[in-house]
Design a protein around this motif. Sequence first.
Motif, PDB file in Angstrom:
ATOM      1  N   UNK A  31     -30.020  90.238  58.486  1.00 10.49           N
ATOM      2  CA  UNK A  31     -28.760  89.539  58.177  1.00 10.49           C
ATOM      3  C   UNK A  31     -28.279  89.783  56.754  1.00 10.49           C
ATOM      4  N   UNK A  32     -29.204  89.810  55.793  1.00  7.20           N
ATOM      5  CA  UNK A  32     -28.814  90.046  54.412  1.00  7.20           C
ATOM      6  C   UNK A  32     -28.222  91.430  54.213  1.00  7.20           C
ATOM      7  N   UNK A  33     -28.789  92.434  54.875  1.00  2.00           N
ATOM      8  CA  UNK A  33     -28.266  93.791  54.760  1.00  2.00           C
ATOM      9  C   UNK A  33     -26.862  93.894  55.361  1.00  2.00           C
ATOM     10  N   UNK A  34     -26.654  93.243  56.498  1.00  2.00           N
ATOM     11  CA  UNK A  34     -25.323  93.252  57.125  1.00  2.00           C
ATOM     12  C   UNK A  34     -24.304  92.587  56.216  1.00  2.00           C
ATOM     13  N   UNK A  35     -24.665  91.417  55.672  1.00  2.00           N
ATOM     14  CA  UNK A  35     -23.752  90.690  54.781  1.00  2.00           C
ATOM     15  C   UNK A  35     -23.476  91.479  53.511  1.00  2.00           C
ATOM     16  N   UNK A  36     -24.505  92.133  52.975  1.00  2.00           N
ATOM     17  CA  UNK A  36     -24.326  92.926  51.759  1.00  2.00           C
ATOM     18  C   UNK A  36     -23.327  94.046  51.985  1.00  2.00           C
ATOM     19  N   UNK A  37     -23.404  94.723  53.120  1.00  2.00           N
ATOM     20  CA  UNK A  37     -22.466  95.805  53.426  1.00  2.00           C
ATOM     21  C   UNK A  37     -21.038  95.265  53.522  1.00  2.00           C
ATOM     22  N   UNK A  38     -20.869  94.114  54.153  1.00  2.00           N
ATOM     23  CA  UNK A  38     -19.534  93.519  54.279  1.00  2.00           C
ATOM     24  C   UNK A  38     -18.960  93.155  52.909  1.00  2.00           C
ATOM     25  N   UNK A  39     -19.791  92.538  52.061  1.00  2.00           N
ATOM     26  CA  UNK A  39     -19.328  92.146  50.736  1.00  2.00           C
ATOM     27  C   UNK A  39     -19.043  93.369  49.865  1.00  2.00           C
ATOM     28  N   UNK A  40     -19.898  94.371  49.961  1.00  9.35           N
ATOM     29  CA  UNK A  40     -19.697  95.585  49.164  1.00  9.35           C
ATOM     30  C   UNK A  40     -18.375  96.251  49.542  1.00  9.35           C
ATOM     31  N   UNK A  41     -18.074  96.322  50.834  1.00 12.91           N
ATOM     32  CA  UNK A  41     -16.820  96.923  51.281  1.00 12.91           C
ATOM     33  C   UNK A  41     -15.625  96.135  50.754  1.00 12.91           C
ATOM     34  N   UNK A  42     -15.724  94.786  50.775  1.00 13.17           N
ATOM     35  CA  UNK A  42     -14.620  93.966  50.291  1.00 13.17           C
ATOM     36  C   UNK A  42     -14.413  94.137  48.784  1.00 13.17           C
ATOM     37  N   UNK A  93     -25.092  83.312  50.454  1.00 12.51           N
ATOM     38  CA  UNK A  93     -26.127  82.636  51.228  1.00 12.51           C
ATOM     39  C   UNK A  93     -25.557  82.025  52.496  1.00 12.51           C
ATOM     40  N   UNK A  94     -24.396  81.354  52.384  1.00  9.10           N
ATOM     41  CA  UNK A  94     -23.794  80.707  53.552  1.00  9.10           C
ATOM     42  C   UNK A  94     -23.462  81.729  54.637  1.00  9.10           C
ATOM     43  N   UNK A  95     -22.852  82.844  54.232  1.00  9.73           N
ATOM     44  CA  UNK A  95     -22.471  83.862  55.215  1.00  9.73           C
ATOM     45  C   UNK A  95     -23.704  84.521  55.816  1.00  9.73           C
ATOM     46  N   UNK A  96     -24.708  84.797  54.978  1.00  8.55           N
ATOM     47  CA  UNK A  96     -25.936  85.410  55.484  1.00  8.55           C
ATOM     48  C   UNK A  96     -26.640  84.496  56.471  1.00  8.55           C
ATOM     49  N   UNK A  97     -26.697  83.201  56.157  1.00  4.49           N
ATOM     50  CA  UNK A  97     -27.323  82.254  57.071  1.00  4.49           C
ATOM     51  C   UNK A  97     -26.556  82.144  58.380  1.00  4.49           C
ATOM     52  N   UNK A  98     -25.229  82.227  58.296  1.00  3.96           N
ATOM     53  CA  UNK A  98     -24.417  82.161  59.509  1.00  3.96           C
ATOM     54  C   UNK A  98     -24.629  83.403  60.364  1.00  3.96           C
ATOM     55  N   UNK A 181     -30.033  76.594  52.206  1.00  4.03           N
ATOM     56  CA  UNK A 181     -31.314  77.104  52.697  1.00  4.03           C
ATOM     57  C   UNK A 181     -32.117  76.023  53.422  1.00  4.03           C
ATOM     58  N   UNK A 182     -32.163  74.817  52.874  1.00  6.63           N
ATOM     59  CA  UNK A 182     -32.911  73.751  53.538  1.00  6.63           C
ATOM     60  C   UNK A 182     -32.216  73.287  54.819  1.00  6.63           C
ATOM     61  N   UNK A 183     -30.922  73.576  54.942  1.00  2.79           N
ATOM     62  CA  UNK A 183     -30.189  73.173  56.146  1.00  2.79           C
ATOM     63  C   UNK A 183     -30.785  73.796  57.394  1.00  2.79           C
ATOM     64  N   UNK A 184     -31.377  74.991  57.272  1.00  2.96           N
ATOM     65  CA  UNK A 184     -31.965  75.652  58.438  1.00  2.96           C
ATOM     66  C   UNK A 184     -33.039  74.764  59.056  1.00  2.96           C
ATOM     67  N   UNK A 185     -33.915  74.208  58.218  1.00  3.12           N
ATOM     68  CA  UNK A 185     -34.989  73.341  58.717  1.00  3.12           C
ATOM     69  C   UNK A 185     -34.506  71.921  58.978  1.00  3.12           C
ATOM     70  N   UNK A 186     -33.616  71.404  58.143  1.00  2.00           N
ATOM     71  CA  UNK A 186     -33.197  70.011  58.282  1.00  2.00           C
ATOM     72  C   UNK A 186     -32.269  69.797  59.470  1.00  2.00           C
ATOM     73  N   UNK A 187     -31.470  70.814  59.831  1.00  2.00           N
ATOM     74  CA  UNK A 187     -30.627  70.689  61.006  1.00  2.00           C
ATOM     75  C   UNK A 187     -31.471  70.527  62.263  1.00  2.00           C
TER      76      UNK A 187
END
Length: 276
Positions: A31-42, A93-98, A181-187
Motif C-alpha cells: 500500500x505504501x508503494x502504491x500511495x507513494x507513486x500516486x503522490x509522486x505523480x501529483x 498515512x491516511x491515504x496509505x491506510x485507506x 495508525x491506532x485506528x486500525x486496531x481500535x476500530x
Amino acid sequence: MRDLGRGFGYLMKGQRWVAQHGKQYGVGLLPGLITLLLYAAALVALALWGADFVGWATPFADDWSAPWLGLFRGFLTALLFALALLLSVITFTAVTLLVGQPFYESLSEKVDISVSGYAPESGLPLWRELWISARDSLRIVVRAVIWGVLLFALGFIPVVGQTVVPVIGFCVTGFFLVEELTAVALQRRGVELRDRLALLRGRKQLAWGFGTPLAVAFLVPFVAVFLMPGAVAGATLMARELVGEDSGQAADDDDPRGAAGPAGPGGQPSATGGRS
C-alpha cells in the motif's frame, strides 16, 4: 517524560515485530508503494504546471510591470508547492491506510494474536469498515490541514517561526499520525473517533513519543514506505495499552497457542491460559 520513552519504545517494538515476520512486512509494503507513486505523480505534475496554474488563477496581475509580476507569481508558485508538500505529509498515512485497509487489518490482527492469542473483530462487513475508515480519515485530515495552515502562517514570525513553530508542527503531525495508525486496531474494538481522540489526548506524551519521530522520518517518502508496516504493528501494541489490555512482548505467532494460551468463550483468553 516516561510516556515519551514508552511511545518511542512501541515504535521500535513494531519495527522489530515486522523484521521478525518477513511475510507480513512484505505484504505491508505494497500500500505504501502504491500511495507513494500516486503522490509522486501529483507532485511532479504540480512542479511542471504549477506556474501555469498560478498564472491562470491571477489574471489581474497580467499587466503588472517587472519584476513585481515575476516575484508575485513566483512566491505563489513556491507557496502552492510548499502547501502541497505539507498536505502530502499530513495525508500520506491516511491515504496509505485507506488503500491498504485489508493488508493492515490482517497485520494488526496477527500482532494481537502474537500477544494474547486472539484478535478482536468488529463484526462489520469490509465495505462498512472502509466507509468508516474513509470518513474518520477525512475528519482527521481536515483537522490536520487547519493546524497546518495555522502553523505555516505562524512560520513567518521572526525567530519563533523558525524555532518553536517547527517543533510544534512535528508534535501536531505526530499526534494525528498516531490517531490514524491506532485506528486500525481500535476500530476493530469498536472505539469511535471521538473516543480515540480522547484516549490520545489523555496520553499526549505517549502519542508524541511514538508519532513525532515518525513524522520526522516520514518527511523522506521512501522512509515512510518502509516504516509503515512496523508503524501499524507498533500502533497496535500501543492501542492495547490505551484500552487497558496487556501490550507486553509480542510472542512468535507461529506458536498456535499465541501468548495467552487457548481462547475462552467470546474469543477472550481463558483464565487458565499461560502467558509467555
